[in-house]
Structures are given as C-alpha cells and as structure tokens.
Design an enzyme around this catalytic site. Structure first.
Site, PDB file in Angstrom:
ATOM      1  N   ASP A   1       0.833  -1.204   0.000  1.00 14.85           N
ATOM      2  CA  ASP A   1       0.000   0.000   0.000  1.00 14.85           C
ATOM      3  C   ASP A   1       0.869   1.257   0.000  1.00 14.85           C
ATOM      4  O   ASP A   1       0.675   2.165  -0.805  1.00 14.85           O
ATOM      5  CB  ASP A   1      -0.925   0.002   1.226  1.00 14.85           C
ATOM      6  CG  ASP A   1      -1.821  -1.229   1.251  1.00 14.85           C
ATOM      7  OD1 ASP A   1      -2.475  -1.491   0.237  1.00 14.85           O
ATOM      8  OD2 ASP A   1      -1.837  -1.933   2.272  1.00 14.85           O
TER       9      ASP A   1
ATOM     10  N   ARG B   1       6.102 -10.849  -4.997  1.00 14.94           N
ATOM     11  CA  ARG B   1       4.822 -11.108  -4.329  1.00 14.94           C
ATOM     12  C   ARG B   1       3.962  -9.850  -4.369  1.00 14.94           C
ATOM     13  O   ARG B   1       4.478  -8.747  -4.646  1.00 14.94           O
ATOM     14  CB  ARG B   1       5.080 -11.517  -2.883  1.00 14.94           C
ATOM     15  CG  ARG B   1       5.501 -10.367  -2.021  1.00 14.94           C
ATOM     16  CD  ARG B   1       5.758 -10.751  -0.575  1.00 14.94           C
ATOM     17  NE  ARG B   1       5.601  -9.602   0.292  1.00 14.94           N
ATOM     18  CZ  ARG B   1       6.054  -9.522   1.531  1.00 14.94           C
ATOM     19  NH1 ARG B   1       6.689 -10.548   2.072  1.00 14.94           N
ATOM     20  NH2 ARG B   1       5.849  -8.432   2.251  1.00 14.94           N
ATOM     21  N   GLY B   2       2.674 -10.010  -4.049  1.00 12.41           N
ATOM     22  CA  GLY B   2       1.799  -8.837  -3.974  1.00 12.41           C
ATOM     23  C   GLY B   2       1.701  -8.162  -5.331  1.00 12.41           C
ATOM     24  O   GLY B   2       1.628  -8.832  -6.367  1.00 12.41           O
ATOM     25  N   GLU B   3       1.722  -6.835  -5.323  1.00 11.04           N
ATOM     26  CA  GLU B   3       1.518  -6.116  -6.581  1.00 11.04           C
ATOM     27  C   GLU B   3       2.719  -5.316  -7.037  1.00 11.04           C
ATOM     28  O   GLU B   3       3.129  -5.392  -8.196  1.00 11.04           O
ATOM     29  CB  GLU B   3       0.348  -5.152  -6.435  1.00 11.04           C
ATOM     30  CG  GLU B   3      -0.947  -5.875  -6.378  1.00 11.04           C
ATOM     31  CD  GLU B   3      -2.072  -4.961  -5.994  1.00 11.04           C
ATOM     32  OE1 GLU B   3      -1.940  -3.749  -6.159  1.00 11.04           O
ATOM     33  OE2 GLU B   3      -3.081  -5.484  -5.506  1.00 11.04           O
ATOM     34  N   ASP B   4       3.246  -4.524  -6.115  1.00 10.48           N
ATOM     35  CA  ASP B   4       4.255  -3.574  -6.580  1.00 10.48           C
ATOM     36  C   ASP B   4       5.527  -4.278  -7.031  1.00 10.48           C
ATOM     37  O   ASP B   4       6.088  -3.941  -8.079  1.00 10.48           O
ATOM     38  CB  ASP B   4       4.558  -2.552  -5.482  1.00 10.48           C
ATOM     39  CG  ASP B   4       5.352  -1.388  -6.032  1.00 10.48           C
ATOM     40  OD1 ASP B   4       4.929  -0.825  -7.059  1.00 10.48           O
ATOM     41  OD2 ASP B   4       6.419  -1.067  -5.486  1.00 10.48           O
ATOM     42  N   SER B   5       5.998  -5.255  -6.279  1.00 11.50           N
ATOM     43  CA  SER B   5       7.233  -5.946  -6.700  1.00 11.50           C
ATOM     44  C   SER B   5       6.981  -6.738  -7.976  1.00 11.50           C
ATOM     45  O   SER B   5       7.898  -6.937  -8.788  1.00 11.50           O
ATOM     46  CB  SER B   5       7.780  -6.844  -5.591  1.00 11.50           C
ATOM     47  OG  SER B   5       6.822  -7.784  -5.176  1.00 11.50           O
TER      48      SER B   5
ATOM     49  N   GLN C   1      13.400   1.076  -1.725  1.00  9.42           N
ATOM     50  CA  GLN C   1      12.679   0.729  -2.963  1.00  9.42           C
ATOM     51  C   GLN C   1      13.605   0.836  -4.183  1.00  9.42           C
ATOM     52  O   GLN C   1      13.608  -0.043  -5.052  1.00  9.42           O
ATOM     53  CB  GLN C   1      11.511   1.692  -3.138  1.00  9.42           C
ATOM     54  CG  GLN C   1      10.190   1.028  -3.242  1.00  9.42           C
ATOM     55  CD  GLN C   1       9.052   2.020  -3.447  1.00  9.42           C
ATOM     56  OE1 GLN C   1       9.243   3.206  -3.663  1.00  9.42           O
ATOM     57  NE2 GLN C   1       7.846   1.511  -3.366  1.00  9.42           N
TER      58      GLN C   1
HETATM   59  O1  TRH Z   1       4.548  -6.169   0.683  1.00  7.55           O
HETATM   60  P1  TRH Z   1       3.573  -6.796  -0.237  1.00  7.55           P
HETATM   61  O2  TRH Z   1       3.233  -8.169   0.072  1.00  7.55           O
HETATM   62  O3  TRH Z   1       2.298  -5.901  -0.301  1.00  7.55           O
HETATM   63  C1  TRH Z   1       0.989  -6.456  -0.315  1.00  7.55           C
HETATM   64  C2  TRH Z   1       0.349  -6.327  -1.681  1.00  7.55           C
HETATM   65  O4  TRH Z   1       0.573  -5.124  -2.329  1.00  7.55           O
HETATM   66  C3  TRH Z   1      -1.143  -6.544  -1.560  1.00  7.55           C
HETATM   67  O5  TRH Z   1      -1.792  -6.270  -2.767  1.00  7.55           O
HETATM   68  C4  TRH Z   1      -1.702  -5.676  -0.473  1.00  7.55           C
HETATM   69  O6  TRH Z   1      -3.039  -5.792  -0.371  1.00  7.55           O
HETATM   70  C5  TRH Z   1      -1.047  -6.093   0.813  1.00  7.55           C
HETATM   71  O7  TRH Z   1       0.328  -5.800   0.719  1.00  7.55           O
HETATM   72  C6  TRH Z   1      -1.652  -5.407   2.001  1.00  7.55           C
HETATM   73  O8  TRH Z   1       4.151  -6.796  -1.743  1.00  7.55           O
HETATM   74  P2  TRH Z   1       4.397  -5.621  -2.782  1.00  7.55           P
HETATM   75  O9  TRH Z   1       3.118  -5.096  -3.293  1.00  7.55           O
HETATM   76  O10 TRH Z   1       5.342  -6.146  -3.751  1.00  7.55           O
HETATM   77  O11 TRH Z   1       5.107  -4.474  -1.967  1.00  7.55           O
HETATM   78  C7  TRH Z   1       6.419  -4.578  -1.500  1.00  7.55           C
HETATM   79  C8  TRH Z   1       7.099  -3.218  -1.516  1.00  7.55           C
HETATM   80  O12 TRH Z   1       8.334  -3.311  -0.806  1.00  7.55           O
HETATM   81  C9  TRH Z   1       7.426  -2.778  -2.932  1.00  7.55           C
HETATM   82  O13 TRH Z   1       7.214  -1.379  -3.053  1.00  7.55           O
HETATM   83  C10 TRH Z   1       8.917  -3.056  -3.051  1.00  7.55           C
HETATM   84  C11 TRH Z   1       9.367  -2.822  -1.629  1.00  7.55           C
HETATM   85  N1  TRH Z   1      10.632  -3.485  -1.237  1.00  7.55           N
HETATM   86  C12 TRH Z   1      11.682  -2.688  -0.849  1.00  7.55           C
HETATM   87  O14 TRH Z   1      11.573  -1.446  -0.843  1.00  7.55           O
HETATM   88  N2  TRH Z   1      12.843  -3.295  -0.447  1.00  7.55           N
HETATM   89  C13 TRH Z   1      13.013  -4.650  -0.464  1.00  7.55           C
HETATM   90  O15 TRH Z   1      14.115  -5.137  -0.102  1.00  7.55           O
HETATM   91  C14 TRH Z   1      11.906  -5.450  -0.901  1.00  7.55           C
HETATM   92  C15 TRH Z   1      12.063  -6.947  -0.925  1.00  7.55           C
HETATM   93  C16 TRH Z   1      10.737  -4.845  -1.268  1.00  7.55           C
END
Ligand code: TRH
Length: 394
Positions: free
Chosen positions: A19, A273-277, A257
């Site tokens: 989020d 996983r999730g959306e952004d990654s 990020q």
């Molecule tokens: O963390 P997430 O599992 O987020 C999830 C999903 O977005 C899901 O849709 C939502 O409903 C839920 O949260 C509540 O996975 P996501 O979306 O990939 O987000 C991870 C964020 O972390 C992304 O912006 C990349 C960042 N990140 C870093 O900044 N550093 C890191 O080392 C890693 C591994 C990720």
C-alpha cells in the site's frame, strides 16, 4: 502551461509494504514529473521507513523528494482539501475532511485508487463514478491495469533508461557492493521475496540437486524462518549465507525501494509477491515467478490466472508450461505440477524465457503509464466541474 495542481494522497498501511509502496511511487512521480504539490498522508510511517530509510517516523510533517509527508493520525487537524484527493485502496477518508471537500467549489476530484489486476472485468469498471449518498461529491474508481482500457501501470519516466544503464555498466559493481562474487558460467542468480510458502522446500531441493549453481538472494522478511528450517539453522539474518549442494543462499538487508530495483535488474529470475514488486519485476525485463497476495476463497487464483494468460500468450508450449506450472504451484493451485517438472522447462527454455521478459517489458512500455492516465483523467474531471459550476452561476 497547465496549472500546478495540489494533491492529497491518503494511505493506510494494512499489512506489508504494497500500500505504501504504490502510494509513495505515485506521490513522488506526481511531484517530480508533473510538478504537482503533493501531500502524502500515511498512518504508519514506520512501515514507510522500511522502503524509504530517511523517513522519520516520529515527525508529524517532513519533506521527501519534493513530497510533503504527513503523519495521518486520528486527531488529524482540519486542512483545506487539495484539488485532487486520492483515497488509496479504499482506505476511508476522515469524515471532517470529506465535509471540507464538499464545501469547496468546485469540489476536488476524488479518486479511489484500486488494486492492480489483469482480470478482464477491470476495463469495464475503470473510471466509474460513485456519487456520495449525502454530499455533492463524486468518487471515481481508478484501476491500474495492463491494457489501454485501464489506468496502466506505474512507471517513472526515466525508469527504463536507468535500468538499461545499470545493466550495461553497473551490474558487476552492484554484486561487488553486496559482497557477492561475479556469476560463474551457467549459474542462476535468483531473488526471493515471498510470503510463507509450502512449495519452498520442493524448490530448494530441486536447486540443491540441480546441474547448475544457484545463488538465491533473499531480502530479510517473512520467508526466512522456513528457509532457516530447511538448512537446520535456528534463524537467518541479513549478512548470513548458507550452502547445500548446488544452492547457496545469501540473506540481504531489506533495501530501499530504489535499491530493490537494482536486485531485480541484476538477477536472472525474480520471485516476487503482492503487486508492486510484481510490476517492478516486469519492468526489470527478467523472468519472474509471482506469488499473489492470498485472499479469502482463493480469489487471488483468478488474478493469477489472468496475468498468466496474458504473460504466457506469446510463449512456445514448453516455456509456457514451465511458467504456468511454477506460478500455480507457488500459489497452491490444486493440481499444479511439481516444481521439479517445471524447473526442467525453465532450464530447457532459459534463453527463450529471458528474451520473452524483454519483449514483455517493451510491450508494456508502449502503453501510457498510470501517472499520465491519472493526470489526464483528473484534468478532464476538473474541467467538467468548472464548466458545471459556470453553468450553474449563469
Ligand atoms: O509487501 P507486499 O506483500 O504488499 C501487499 C500487496 O501489495 C497486496 O496487494 C496488499 O493488499 C497487501 O500488501 C496489504 O508486496 P508488494 O506489493 O510487492 O510491496 C512490497 C514493496 O516493498 C514494494 O514497493 C517493493 C518494496 N521493497 C523494498 O523497498 N525493499 C526490499 O528489499 C523489498 C524486498 C521490497
């Protein structure tokens, strides 16, 4: 020249980092690329600090990359609402703030930014209005997506150029900065960002007994206890490494990020996983395995199938089966093939899968990005609102 717009983006951190990850990317791009004045209201600055380490969780207000970051607390002061108000993922705006929105003339453009999905119903729902039951306000649903009938994907203007430069000039220095030797011939460099996953053991066994060396790079997170258990260790932490057979695991600190992008760009294959990654892995132009955020009644399997269908459409059958089988197994889809069978396909079609990831990224890049579609949508709504107000005052 277009007027400078003010934006309020509200983000409530439910769980994990998606989020705030998406809200922050949006806020930063609006400020940098559109010259917008952005306030980002976040209810969990500690979570924000994980992906952006210079954020200070105790500060009520701070500036970061041209964005005003505000702690969103229950006792939020009365503020004059911005021209555009983004409610990220239906986070529910404070009632007093909504009342102030209704008092503005014309009222702000109110957007509910939705979760990303490749499902076909998204196009029909993108941009739909939802009138407020009591107040003279309309909220619009804005859906990110993979087609031009949706809001598109977040992509900074310079992202692809930065990636290309990194891949050409900086990868060796990147590995050195992590203390990881350069890859040897045939080696797989794989990043792993995942929720707890029953299929992990199978995957580790396959890599351990495989023909090529695998270096698995794992940012600190939820998967580590399972990984440590497989190695028979009490725990694994940033800086630790472990080796068994052909598999070497290296645990990395959770990066910012921007640094995480470098990991995605440098690896041969990324588990995300999730959306952004997941989106970042697609922009990385590297093959990916996606673990969808688990939802009740396995609703995430529909999301998985939808993205799989479009992602594998151009692949020849063996390569497509390798990707489909691995994604499905990794997401617990009943009847999915075992990892060992899928991995044989990845090995046999390694070159094709790598080329496909490049072509897929290039195809996505021909579509307008989310910041452009969103600002265009907003400008249209603002013009409509001004016309409506002028008609009313004649
Ligand atoms: O963390 P997430 O599992 O987020 C999830 C999903 O977005 C899901 O849709 C939502 O409903 C839920 O949260 C509540 O996975 P996501 O979306 O990939 O987000 C991870 C964020 O972390 C992304 O912006 C990349 C960042 N990140 C870093 O900044 N550093 C890191 O080392 C890693 C591994 C990720």
């Amino acid at each position: 020249m277009a007027a400078t717009r003010t934006w309020d983006i509200f983000c409530s951190v439910i769980d994990n980092y998606g989020d705030i990850g998406v809200s922050w990317r949006l806020a930063r791009s609006l400020a940098r690329e559109q010259g917008a004045q952005v306030r980002l209201w976040v209810d969990d600055l500690a979570a924000f600090q994980r992906i952006r380490p210079d954020i200070r969780p105790g500060h009520a207000q701070q500036s970061c990359d041209g964005v005003t970051v505000c702690a969103w607390r229950p006792d939020m002061p009365a503020v004059y609402p911005a021209d555009v108000v983004i409610e990220a993922f239906g986070c529910a705006l404070p009632e007093a703030y909504v009342a102030n929105m209704a008092a503005r003339s014309p009222p702000p453009v109110w957007i509910n930014l939705e979760y990303l999905s490749a499902e076909s119903w998204v196009a029909g729902h993108h941009g739909l209005p939802s009138p407020h039951p009591r107040l003279p306000l309309t909220k619009y649903f804005f859906f990110p997506g993979y087609t031009e009938q949706t809001g598109g994907l977040l992509r900074e203007r310079d992202l692809l150029a930065r990636r290309a430069h990194f891949v050409r000039h900086d990868t060796a220095a990147y590995w050195q900065s992590l203390g990881v030797p350069p890859p040897v011939a045939g080696e797989w460099r794989i990043s792993l960002f995942a929720y707890e996953n029953p299929a992990l053991v199978e995957l580790l066994e396959v890599w351990c007994a495989g023909a090529e060396p695998v270096t698995l790079l794992v940012p600190e997170g939820r998967i580590l206890p399972q990984l440590a258990a497989w190695f028979g260790q009490p725990g694994l932490h940033a800086g630790d490494s472990a080796r068994r057979g052909m598999l070497e695991v290296r645990v990395l600190p959770f990066a910012s990020q921007d640094e995480y992008d470098h990991l995605l760009w440098a690896c041969d294959l990324n588990f995300v996983r999730g959306e952004d990654s997941c989106v970042r892995a697609q922009w990385a132009a590297r093959p990916l395995v996606w673990q969808a955020y688990p939802q009740a009644e396995a609703a995430h399997h529909d999301k998985l199938d939808a993205l799989l269908a479009i992602y594998t459409a151009g692949l020849e059958p063996l390569a497509a089966r390798a990707v489909q089988g691995t994604w499905q197994r990794w997401n617990g889809v009943p009847g999915a093939p075992e990892v060992a069978a899928c991995w044989a396909g990845w090995r046999a079609r390694r070159g094709e899968l790598a080329r496909h990831a490049v072509a897929w990224q290039a195809g996505l890049a021909t579509q307008p990005g989310l910041v452009e579609t969103l600002t265009e949508f907003v400008e249209n709504k603002l013009s409509e609102a001004v016309r409506a107000r002028n008609r009313g005052s004649v």
